[in-house]
Design a protein around this motif. Structure first.
Motif, short mmCIF file in Angstrom:
data_model
loop_
_atom_site.label_atom_id
_atom_site.label_comp_id
_atom_site.label_asym_id
_atom_site.label_seq_id
_atom_site.Cartn_x
_atom_site.Cartn_y
_atom_site.Cartn_z
N LYS A 156 -40.69 13.79 27.61
CA LYS A 156 -40.36 13.05 26.39
C LYS A 156 -40.78 13.77 25.11
O LYS A 156 -40.05 13.77 24.12
CB LYS A 156 -40.96 11.65 26.44
CG LYS A 156 -42.48 11.60 26.55
CD LYS A 156 -42.97 10.17 26.64
CE LYS A 156 -44.49 10.11 26.68
NZ LYS A 156 -44.98 8.71 26.76
N LEU A 157 -41.96 14.39 25.11
CA LEU A 157 -42.42 14.99 23.86
C LEU A 157 -41.79 16.35 23.60
O LEU A 157 -41.80 16.83 22.48
CB LEU A 157 -43.95 15.11 23.89
CG LEU A 157 -44.66 13.75 23.90
CD1 LEU A 157 -46.16 13.92 24.05
CD2 LEU A 157 -44.36 12.97 22.63
N SER A 158 -41.22 16.96 24.65
CA SER A 158 -40.55 18.24 24.44
C SER A 158 -39.23 18.07 23.73
O SER A 158 -38.65 19.04 23.24
CB SER A 158 -40.31 18.95 25.78
OG SER A 158 -39.29 18.30 26.52
N MET A 159 -38.73 16.84 23.65
CA MET A 159 -37.41 16.61 23.06
C MET A 159 -37.46 16.39 21.55
O MET A 159 -36.43 16.42 20.89
CB MET A 159 -36.74 15.41 23.73
CG MET A 159 -36.13 15.71 25.08
SD MET A 159 -34.86 17.00 24.98
CE MET A 159 -33.68 16.24 23.87
N HIS A 160 -38.64 16.14 21.00
CA HIS A 160 -38.71 15.83 19.57
C HIS A 160 -38.12 16.97 18.73
O HIS A 160 -37.28 16.74 17.86
CB HIS A 160 -40.15 15.56 19.15
CG HIS A 160 -40.29 15.28 17.69
ND1 HIS A 160 -40.15 14.03 17.16
CD2 HIS A 160 -40.52 16.11 16.63
CE1 HIS A 160 -40.29 14.08 15.85
NE2 HIS A 160 -40.53 15.34 15.50
N ASN A 161 -38.55 18.20 18.99
CA ASN A 161 -38.02 19.34 18.25
C ASN A 161 -36.71 19.85 18.83
O ASN A 161 -35.84 20.34 18.10
CB ASN A 161 -39.04 20.49 18.23
CG ASN A 161 -40.27 20.17 17.41
OD1 ASN A 161 -40.22 19.40 16.47
ND2 ASN A 161 -41.39 20.77 17.78
N TRP A 162 -36.57 19.77 20.14
CA TRP A 162 -35.41 20.36 20.81
C TRP A 162 -34.14 19.56 20.57
O TRP A 162 -33.04 20.10 20.65
CB TRP A 162 -35.69 20.48 22.31
CG TRP A 162 -34.63 21.20 23.08
CD1 TRP A 162 -33.84 20.71 24.08
CD2 TRP A 162 -34.23 22.57 22.91
NE1 TRP A 162 -32.98 21.67 24.55
CE2 TRP A 162 -33.20 22.83 23.85
CE3 TRP A 162 -34.63 23.59 22.05
CZ2 TRP A 162 -32.58 24.07 23.94
CZ3 TRP A 162 -34.02 24.83 22.17
CH2 TRP A 162 -33.01 25.05 23.10
N TYR A 163 -34.29 18.27 20.25
CA TYR A 163 -33.12 17.42 20.05
C TYR A 163 -32.15 18.01 19.03
O TYR A 163 -30.94 18.01 19.23
CB TYR A 163 -33.57 16.03 19.60
CG TYR A 163 -32.42 15.05 19.41
CD1 TYR A 163 -31.98 14.26 20.47
CD2 TYR A 163 -31.80 14.91 18.19
CE1 TYR A 163 -30.93 13.37 20.31
CE2 TYR A 163 -30.74 14.02 18.01
CZ TYR A 163 -30.31 13.26 19.08
OH TYR A 163 -29.27 12.39 18.92
N THR A 164 -32.69 18.51 17.95
CA THR A 164 -31.82 19.02 16.88
C THR A 164 -30.97 20.19 17.34
O THR A 164 -29.85 20.38 16.88
CB THR A 164 -32.65 19.42 15.65
OG1 THR A 164 -31.77 19.84 14.62
CG2 THR A 164 -33.61 20.56 15.95
N GLU A 165 -31.50 21.00 18.27
CA GLU A 165 -30.71 22.12 18.76
C GLU A 165 -29.50 21.62 19.55
O GLU A 165 -28.39 22.13 19.40
CB GLU A 165 -31.58 23.04 19.62
CG GLU A 165 -30.83 24.12 20.36
CD GLU A 165 -30.08 25.10 19.46
OE1 GLU A 165 -29.32 25.92 20.00
OE2 GLU A 165 -30.24 25.05 18.22
N LEU A 166 -29.69 20.62 20.39
CA LEU A 166 -28.58 20.06 21.17
C LEU A 166 -27.56 19.41 20.25
O LEU A 166 -26.34 19.53 20.46
CB LEU A 166 -29.11 19.06 22.19
CG LEU A 166 -30.11 19.60 23.22
CD1 LEU A 166 -30.51 18.50 24.19
CD2 LEU A 166 -29.54 20.80 23.97
N TYR A 167 -28.03 18.72 19.24
CA TYR A 167 -27.16 18.05 18.26
C TYR A 167 -26.31 19.06 17.50
O TYR A 167 -25.07 18.99 17.47
CB TYR A 167 -28.06 17.22 17.34
CG TYR A 167 -27.51 16.74 16.04
CD1 TYR A 167 -26.22 16.21 15.91
CD2 TYR A 167 -28.31 16.76 14.89
CE1 TYR A 167 -25.75 15.74 14.70
CE2 TYR A 167 -27.85 16.29 13.67
CZ TYR A 167 -26.56 15.78 13.58
OH TYR A 167 -26.09 15.31 12.37
N ASN A 168 -26.96 20.04 16.87
CA ASN A 168 -26.23 21.02 16.07
C ASN A 168 -25.35 21.91 16.93
O ASN A 168 -24.24 22.30 16.52
CB ASN A 168 -27.20 21.87 15.26
CG ASN A 168 -27.74 21.13 14.05
OD1 ASN A 168 -26.98 20.57 13.28
ND2 ASN A 168 -29.05 21.11 13.88
N GLN A 169 -25.81 22.25 18.10
CA GLN A 169 -25.01 23.06 19.02
C GLN A 169 -23.73 22.34 19.40
O GLN A 169 -22.64 22.94 19.43
CB GLN A 169 -25.84 23.37 20.27
CG GLN A 169 -25.16 24.27 21.27
CD GLN A 169 -26.02 24.43 22.51
OE1 GLN A 169 -26.17 23.49 23.30
NE2 GLN A 169 -26.61 25.60 22.67
#
Length: 802
Positions: A470-483
């Motif tokens: 769960k905590l690894s997604m806080h920063n990584w979310y934006t990469e999946l979104y923009n990608q």
């Protein structure tokens, strides 16, 4: 994140274990790595091995000039994922070798023996024995090291939690001692030399030199006048010739010469640590290797370099308002390349549902077609990944399981931003495809680019479709979104034609340009914060960057601030006029001056300044477009700090109020009402863009006063600068009807490659001869030429001597 209390003690409720010894050294079976067993106290006899914790350390290389270090206290613990890395294939690594001294029985022998991994010019060495040691060097010179009490594991007890942050068992204290993520943290300190300076960490709004700062890599929507960042990147580089990437998608905390004034410390939750040391030695070479490892920026379309105008954020607008802006720019002879619809193209309470608000935008396809064909504009539209429950997409996403859920299975929701909004779960491939299809529909209506706002407000206590920590997604979310959005644009408009305007990012985000600097204040301080952020993000692998010209926050920017910002903003890779509650069209600022009794001086009005610098940028497109190909080719950003361009000049290390716009142009924005500015010219011959003045500098500071229509803008010696004065658009054949300005005061030859989006390519060369300076085009095409800003001469046959 600080764990110690001064030099000798730990902070209260913190228990520390440190690597104390390199006990065993073993060469990996692949012959391209080595392993170290590092006990947490010195082992002198067999009894000392009982009741003793250890660190398992592996040293390897993923690419030439890069060393990877992976350390773990307990190997059975969960590990936060790292970033996708472009790793060289085994067997193709003729640049790597592992050498030992005292090798025997599969292990390096007695204390004092050593093992060294060499990858290109970079070496990592561990000497067996006490104290713990790991040294990185190149060509006989030490870059950095982890020595003594520097590799550690820290256990926090429950009393370290802070009741003012009731978000878990462990809170974050005001002194930065711990987050709520874990009761265990792993950390290492890498030494800093005397006078060594540190840069990077993504888009940071404080001073460009990061020494003395605590930096938390945890994306937040904090504005530009804070220690928080929208684009936090766990990467830094230093003046000693190397960079460091902490390979962790979660919360990484850096103490940059702060907890230990002699080192950079970085810590992560959990039992394991993974980082890479990247050799340069120059900043550009570091960025080259770093972006090869994590992905290079894509090329952007030529139209995107022109001036963008927006509706602004909370302003009231409809088609009539929009047309008044577009027509008003044309009437005032200010070329406009892109128009952006911000939030309210959709109905309130329904963001993001991809539905145009028909109360104000009826036949939107026809409208966008007219803007394209009649006005020659490209169109951008705002979105975010948050779905208000009143919009159709919320119900659809809930039904299909495309929204992020709480542990009890309910859809996670909040009223912060849009009432009852949910969050698209981009770890679900079907949700990504669903969201991508919505974007494609918008693009096919006539939209060319997408502003991907937000992406930082990602909850912690939720369940992800793919089971991500769960905590690894806080920063990584934006990469999946923009990608996801970037891929949609590429699939509709083609590779090389995609353009975002993104606010949040993490490692990998540089592959999906462009990014802009968030919600800045409409003040000179806000302008300076913005520039510092741009220097930091472009020192972190991002090739393109923009910001809100005039500032975002504030009811109405001071006209002086606006005009100074226009000059600054149009001497950058991407230029957008955008604000919050007030439109940023230039004539409003002239009207404000008149109301305040300020006399409008010809050439100094906001309209005049916007016209002049817009046309200046358009004339520079042959130079700018070629410069804009370099991020994809070599990781070199369009806008770069003085340190990145002049790393051997100590005076350039701390400069954060000026920059290089490509390799040839030095820009020093004006941050004062008076027009006074102080800046530094590195050694060499420089020519003033506006006056033609030549200065032979030994490295000098200058103080000047400028009207609104100028600023310090200098051309570097050794440049062949190709332009087209009078250009009205960023899209043209850059090698045609070219003006070639030659600056050869201190060198004998130079050249400029000019490549257009169509593929047309030509090289303009200049060299000293006995008769003067010969200038020629590689294919014999005609052009105009001049020495510096002197007399212009026609070269009808593709060659001329000046």
């Amino acid at each position: 994140m600080k764990f110690t209390n001064g030099y000798w003690m730990n902070r209260p409720h913190v228990e520390a274990l440190y690597a104390r010894q390199a006990y065993t050294l073993g060469v990996g079976a692949d012959g391209e790595s080595f392993d170290v067993l590092a006990p947490t106290r010195e082992v002198k006899g067999r009894n000392d091995t009982l009741n003793l914790g250890t660190f398992e350390v592996r040293v390897s290389t993923p690419a030439e000039g890069v060393v990877r270090v992976q350390s773990a206290h307990w190997l059975g613990a969960d590990v936060t994922p790292g970033f996708p890395l472009n790793v060289d294939k085994p067997g193709d690594r003729d640049y790597v070798s592992v050498t030992t001294e005292g090798n025997g029985d599969g292990e390096v022998g007695e204390d004092g023996a050593r093992v060294t991994l060499k990858t290109g010019d970079l070496e990592a060495t561990v000497v067996k024995g006490s104290p713990w040691n790991l040294t990185f060097s190149a060509n006989g010179r030490t870059l950095t090291s982890s020595q003594g009490k520097s590799l550690g594991r820290f256990q926090l007890d429950e009393l370290s939690a802070v009741t003012t942050q009731p978000v878990g068992e462990f809170g974050v204290s005001k002194d930065g001692s711990a987050y709520d993520e874990s009761d265990v943290f792993s950390a290492i300190q890498l030494s800093l030399g005397v006078g060594e300076t540190v840069y990077g960490f993504g888009e940071r709004f404080g001073t460009y030199v990061k020494n003395g700062q605590t930096i938390d890599v945890w994306n937040q929507d904090g504005g530009t006048a804070s220690e928080q960042g929208y684009k936090d990147i766990p990467f830094y580089m230093t003046s000693n010739g190397y960079g460091v990437l902490v390979n962790n998608r979660g919360h990484v905390s850096f103490e940059v010469g702060s907890e230990n004034t002699d080192a950079v410390q970085f810590s992560v939750p959990g039992e394991a640590l993974d980082f890479l040391v990247i050799y340069g030695p120059t900043p550009k070479e570091i960025l080259n290797r770093y972006t090869a490892l994590v992905g290079r920026p894509a090329n952007v379309p030529a139209w995107s370099y022109g001036l963008w105008l927006t509706t602004s954020f909370t302003t009231k607008y409809d088609e009539k308002t929009i047309n008044s802006f577009i027509d008003g720019m044309a009437e005032r002879d200010i070329p406009l390349s892109a128009f952006h619809y911000d939030c309210f193209w959709m109905r309130e309470f329904q963001w993001t549902d991809f539905e145009w608000d028909k109360r104000f935008f009826g036949d939107i396809e026809s409208t966008l077609e007219r803007l394209h064909k009649d006005k020659g504009l490209h169109i951008c539209a705002w979105i975010n990944p948050y779905l208000g429950q009143r919009g159709k997409m919320f119900a659809e996403g809930k039904e299909k399981g495309y929204l992020v859920r709480k542990p009890n299975g309910e859809v996670w929701q909040t009223d912060m931003w849009q009432a009852g909004m949910g969050l698209v779960d981009f770890t679900n491939p079907d949700a990504r495809a669903w969201f991508k299809d919505k974007v494609k529909t918008l693009l096919k209506q006539g939209v060319d680019a997408i502003k991907t706002d937000f992406g930082e407000r990602i909850p912690r206590d939720v369940v992800w479709f793919d089971g991500s920590e769960k905590l690894s997604m806080h920063n990584w979310y934006t990469e999946l979104y923009n990608q996801t959005v970037f891929e949609a644009i590429e699939e509709v408009h083609g590779v090389g034609r995609a353009c975002l305007f993104a606010r949040s990012a993490t490692v990998g985000g540089q592959q999906h340009p462009v990014h802009w600097g968030g919600d800045c204040e409409s003040t000179f301080n806000g302008m300076a914060q913005t520039l510092r952020a741009g220097l930091s993000i472009t020192s972190s692998g991002f090739g393109f960057w923009s910001h809100d010209i005039g500032g975002f926050e504030g009811a109405f920017p001071d006209p002086a601030v606006y005009k100074r910002w226009v000059a600054f903003g149009l001497l950058g890779s991407h230029s957008r006029m955008h604000g919050s509650t007030v439109y940023r069209v230039p004539w409003l600022f002239d009207e404000a001056d008149e109301k305040n009794g300020v006399k409008l001086v010809p050439g100094q009005t906001a309209v005049d300044v916007a016209r002049e610098f817009t046309k200046l940028k358009l004339s520079l497109m042959p130079y700018l477009y070629e410069t804009g190909l370099q991020p994809h080719r070599a990781g070199t950003p369009v806008m770069r700090s003085m340190f990145v361009e002049f790393p051997d000049d100590p005076a350039c290390r701390t400069l954060d109020r000026q920059y290089m716009f490509g390799p040839s142009l030095l820009v020093a924005p004006v941050f004062s009402y008076s027009g006074d500015v102080e800046y530094y010219l590195p050694a060499g011959v420089w020519t003033n863009w506006f006056t033609g003045e030549k200065v032979e500098s030994a490295g000098q500071w200058r103080k000047e006063n400028h009207g609104y229509d100028t600023l310090p803008l200098w051309v570097r010696d050794g440049s062949v600068l190709v332009t087209r004065p009078g250009a009205e658009t960023p899209e043209y054949e850059y090698g045609r009807d070219a003006l070639v300005s030659v600056f050869l005061d201190g060198v004998d030859s130079a050249e400029a490659v000019v490549e257009s989006e169509s593929g047309d390519k030509v090289t303009f060369s200049a060299r000293r001869t006995a008769d003067g300076v010969e200038v020629s085009s590689s294919d014999g095409r005609p052009f105009r030429a001049r020495l510096g800003f002197g007399e212009i001469v026609e070269a009808a046959d593709g060659k001329i001597t000046l």
